[in-house]
Design an enzyme around this catalytic site. Sequence first.
Site, mmCIF file in Angstrom:
data_model
loop_
_atom_site.group_PDB
_atom_site.id
_atom_site.type_symbol
_atom_site.label_atom_id
_atom_site.label_comp_id
_atom_site.label_asym_id
_atom_site.label_seq_id
_atom_site.Cartn_x
_atom_site.Cartn_y
_atom_site.Cartn_z
ATOM 1 N N HIS A 111 -10.162 -6.005 -2.608
ATOM 2 C CA HIS A 111 -11.325 -5.883 -1.611
ATOM 3 C C HIS A 111 -12.404 -5.089 -2.384
ATOM 4 O O HIS A 111 -12.296 -3.917 -2.683
ATOM 5 C CB HIS A 111 -10.837 -4.811 -0.373
ATOM 6 C CG HIS A 111 -9.859 -5.603 0.392
ATOM 7 N ND1 HIS A 111 -9.911 -6.597 1.215
ATOM 8 C CD2 HIS A 111 -8.410 -5.367 0.519
ATOM 9 C CE1 HIS A 111 -8.879 -7.039 1.824
ATOM 10 N NE2 HIS A 111 -7.780 -6.189 1.497
ATOM 11 N N ASN B 92 2.223 -4.746 -3.206
ATOM 12 C CA ASN B 92 0.888 -5.258 -3.160
ATOM 13 C C ASN B 92 0.153 -3.949 -2.891
ATOM 14 O O ASN B 92 0.650 -2.865 -2.008
ATOM 15 C CB ASN B 92 0.808 -6.028 -1.789
ATOM 16 C CG ASN B 92 -0.615 -6.960 -1.748
ATOM 17 O OD1 ASN B 92 -0.892 -7.181 -2.698
ATOM 18 N ND2 ASN B 92 -1.145 -6.638 -0.430
ATOM 19 N N GLU C 48 0.841 -1.202 -0.040
ATOM 20 C CA GLU C 48 0.049 -0.104 0.063
ATOM 21 C C GLU C 48 0.730 1.222 0.076
ATOM 22 O O GLU C 48 0.446 2.129 0.973
ATOM 23 C CB GLU C 48 -0.935 -0.207 1.320
ATOM 24 C CG GLU C 48 -1.789 -1.116 1.167
ATOM 25 C CD GLU C 48 -2.793 -1.236 2.327
ATOM 26 O OE1 GLU C 48 -2.855 -0.317 3.328
ATOM 27 O OE2 GLU C 48 -3.970 -2.001 2.330
ATOM 28 N N GLU D 65 -5.940 -10.473 -1.761
ATOM 29 C CA GLU D 65 -6.775 -10.305 -0.302
ATOM 30 C C GLU D 65 -8.271 -10.441 -0.633
ATOM 31 O O GLU D 65 -9.176 -9.427 -0.405
ATOM 32 C CB GLU D 65 -6.423 -9.042 0.390
ATOM 33 C CG GLU D 65 -5.029 -9.046 0.853
ATOM 34 C CD GLU D 65 -4.567 -7.664 1.453
ATOM 35 O OE1 GLU D 65 -5.425 -6.885 1.914
ATOM 36 O OE2 GLU D 65 -3.106 -7.523 1.545
ATOM 37 N N ASP E 4 -12.121 -10.131 -0.937
ATOM 38 C CA ASP E 4 -13.256 -10.399 -0.245
ATOM 39 C C ASP E 4 -14.272 -9.236 -1.230
ATOM 40 O O ASP E 4 -13.962 -8.398 -1.774
ATOM 41 C CB ASP E 4 -13.350 -9.737 1.416
ATOM 42 C CG ASP E 4 -12.669 -8.566 1.394
ATOM 43 O OD1 ASP E 4 -12.355 -7.484 0.872
ATOM 44 O OD2 ASP E 4 -11.799 -8.481 2.689
HETATM 45 C C1 XIL Z 1 -6.206 -6.274 8.189
HETATM 46 C C2 XIL Z 1 -6.535 -7.520 8.926
HETATM 47 O O1 XIL Z 1 -7.461 -8.372 8.288
HETATM 48 C C3 XIL Z 1 -7.397 -7.181 10.175
HETATM 49 O O2 XIL Z 1 -7.383 -8.122 11.045
HETATM 50 C C4 XIL Z 1 -6.283 -6.015 10.896
HETATM 51 O O3 XIL Z 1 -7.170 -5.765 12.099
HETATM 52 C C5 XIL Z 1 -6.013 -4.962 9.920
HETATM 53 O O4 XIL Z 1 -5.551 -5.362 8.589
HETATM 54 N N1 XIL Z 1 -4.860 -4.677 3.372
HETATM 55 C C6 XIL Z 1 -4.042 -5.316 3.865
HETATM 56 C C7 XIL Z 1 -4.090 -6.243 5.119
HETATM 57 O O5 XIL Z 1 -2.764 -5.386 3.291
HETATM 58 O O6 XIL Z 1 -2.914 -6.459 5.928
HETATM 59 C C8 XIL Z 1 -5.336 -5.783 5.923
HETATM 60 O O7 XIL Z 1 -5.501 -6.878 6.987
HETATM 61 C C9 XIL Z 1 -6.376 -5.434 5.081
HETATM 62 C C10 XIL Z 1 -6.024 -4.508 4.195
#
Ligand code: XIL
Length: 876
Positions: free
Chosen positions: A718, A681, A629, A747, A749
Amino acid sequence: MLNMQIMKKQLLTILMFALGVSAQVWADDKLIDLCEKNTSSTYKEYGTATTIAAGSTLTVRTARYTDFYPTLSGKGNLELYCGGERTYLGKHSDKSYPNWTNFTGHVDIYPYKAVEGNCGFYGAVMNTNGKSYSPEDANPTSKINVLFNNNKVVLHEGAAFATEKSAAGIRIGELNTEAGSRMYGYYKSQSATSTAYYLLGCLHTDATLAGRIASVEKNGAPDATQAVGIVKEGKGTYTLTANDNQISGAIRINEGKVLINNDAATARKKKYTGGTGSAGNASMPVAYVFKGATLGGNGNIGGHVDLYGSLMPGDEGQGTLYLANYATSAACHLIVHPGSSMHFSLTDASAYTSMEASGSIQFSSMLQDFTEGKTQPQVVATLSENQQVKEGDTFTLIKAAKGRQNAADWKFKIVLPEQLTWDVNEAEENGQYVLSVTCTSLNQGSQGGEDDKDNVDDKDNVDDKDEEDEDDSAMFGEVAGTTVQKGMFLRKYLEMLDTDKRIGVAVPSTWTYNVPASPSSTVSKNISNNFNLCVAENEMKIDQIEPSQNGFNFGAANDLVQYAQNQRMAVRGHTLVWHQQVPEWISKDGKNNDKKWTREQLLEIMKNHITKCVKQFGSKVMEWDVVNETLDDDQSIVRTNPNGYQLRKESVWVKVIGEDFIDSAFVYAHRANPNIKLYLNDYDCEFSGVAKTTALYNLAKRLKDKGVPIDGVGLQCHLKANNFSKPKLNQTVKRYAEIGLNCIFTEIDIAITGNSSSELTKQAEVFSQIAQVWLKNDNCPHMVVWGINDKFSWVSGSHAVLFDENNTGKPAYKALQTTLRNYVANMKQQTSVEGVDNANAAEVGRYNLSGLRLTAPAHGVNIVRMSNGTVKKVMK
Ligand code: XIL
């Protein structure tokens, strides 16, 4: 009598309020006075759901510290008399704002100085529920404050809008502002970056912004580090008339029209910023005009204009639009893109529209969606209704003091009125460009529309449909006579193939690892049965691994790796360098350098962390997200710099080390273990045509070109089920293949609204489509779901992953089973025809699709060993 009535209602309100009654209050000409004993520690609050009936007016008076957050409904009018500074339309404590979806009345906002007459400003502070908005967001709705979505709002003289310190997006259905009003961003002048964008016009009406648009004053001038911007939505026309605007966050015209009609003559004389001022970063445009939208007016624009749509200088057939900054004298350029056009109206030699730029006219072949276009930009002149053009009349349409840049590469297609005959004169002399046209005869001419016959390709003018990719249905369709079972665990399908593809899951932090025994809980079983790759959701982040300087704690991470090995799962490491979940000893908030590290010190800290982490796990962790990020949310920069990207400003790594922390991080990781794969990432980089997607590509390409050991990018995914495009995701992945990089989904969802069966079906389709892109692209080896079930998912309430709260597979899970099954069945068919090197192949056995040796001839595969030693399964 009336007074008595109002007083009675007022008393009733206060009584109900005092009693905490939350019933709806019907308001007809009602006054709510929230001006008693407000202090910074005791805000006056009003949160009682209220309906303002059609025809009635609810008047609200606030003093300096007020939280006004009722759920509102009805069609009546709301008059807000705002006391100083902290009148929140929402709650100041949690940055929330109320639901006014069912309130469609008019809103008038006035200053109210009766209680305290000496405040910085009088107006409303708009909260955003803590959400961040950037103007290049393709789907902003869930990231903005939509309080005034359905309202026509007037900001009256002396009143102001402000936002909290954040990246705020405020949408207003219709906004008119009076002269003497002010649209701020964050209302405090601090060096902290803060951005505020007002998204105006979704009610498709016309409006005037006569008030000033500029961030709060710092040292006597609007604070340029804080962006205040306008995003024009809807079909209507918005006219800006103030002469002292400083729209540092730029105006983006997505739809409809914006006219800049300030008094340019006075601005020039008095060195005012005029109609727009310039962007906070003066090399960036102050106005973006997107396809189908129009910018016009006869004022001055104090920065560069980036044109994909139409520029229509003047207003009502008269006037000149100046690209000129009178306050700074900086040159203002016009950047024209394929498909853009400039429109001029001709009445007679003394009445026509024109444009003058203090800078140059430049051509960029990049289209709005960052693809290349071919069409040359157009200049179109038309006769006005009452035209009296005479033979010999000359119209100087465009003047650019600094010429037409790269003139050999492009030219305007000039379209003139067909009724008359014209002479076109494009003078490019002394570094200037002047385009003028002269009427040579009142007889019908030949130029109109016919000029420039080679320039027929104007497809860039039509709305691009989502580009369709090739038809996958054959590849993923049901295969007749397949022996691949339905409803198997996900990883089992992959294990039937000779493939490196892995399906992964982020292990929730609440899960106990059951090391080293085989897991017993349903959650654990769902994990190990279905996935052959896992990621620690939190346990490999720097705050957990190195809680004190050089004090490493690999406990939980080791357990996870051990568990993964027991379950034959690979592990991907997440993440080595990130501005979040940073231990306090490095930085309290991950953003600021409160520990006063020097660049050398922080580099050394980063190197030590990366080296020890990577070495600790060796090749048991097959790959790492090295940098996470690091891009800013706002990547407008790629519009004018096609290879550009903007790093996140609020990151201690960026601030202290500078951009090359990225390069160094990859190098350190590679040195620590050259055998593992290294990823960059990020989020919101999934779909082609989006600025941030282009920015991530640009950064990855820069690293790759420079020889930095990067293997690919991770797209977090996401996403929301409603905003998904398979062709656009596919295009992104393919673009990385072209430069030899992997592109994986790290990641996933997929948020849905509620969990009705239609939403669940929509979500299932998205998961299936993501999987299809994953499976068919060789440079996309992994897809990882972020969380095992909806209960543990970090996006709580969004029902975003494959298993529900009770650990039952959802339609999305079943869809993945089907997609994988079809893929395996198709792969079998393909391998049988795909030219296995039979001459050199030695048959080493006969197996069924699960790898079991067959005794009798059957529908199955031969396992053949190739001359190079690899083993392939071949359909029999
Ligand atoms: C999130 C986790 O899922 C949570 O449990 C934590 O509180 C915060 O981080 N992008 C990322 C991940 O790269 O590391 C994050 O994970 C979600 C967003």
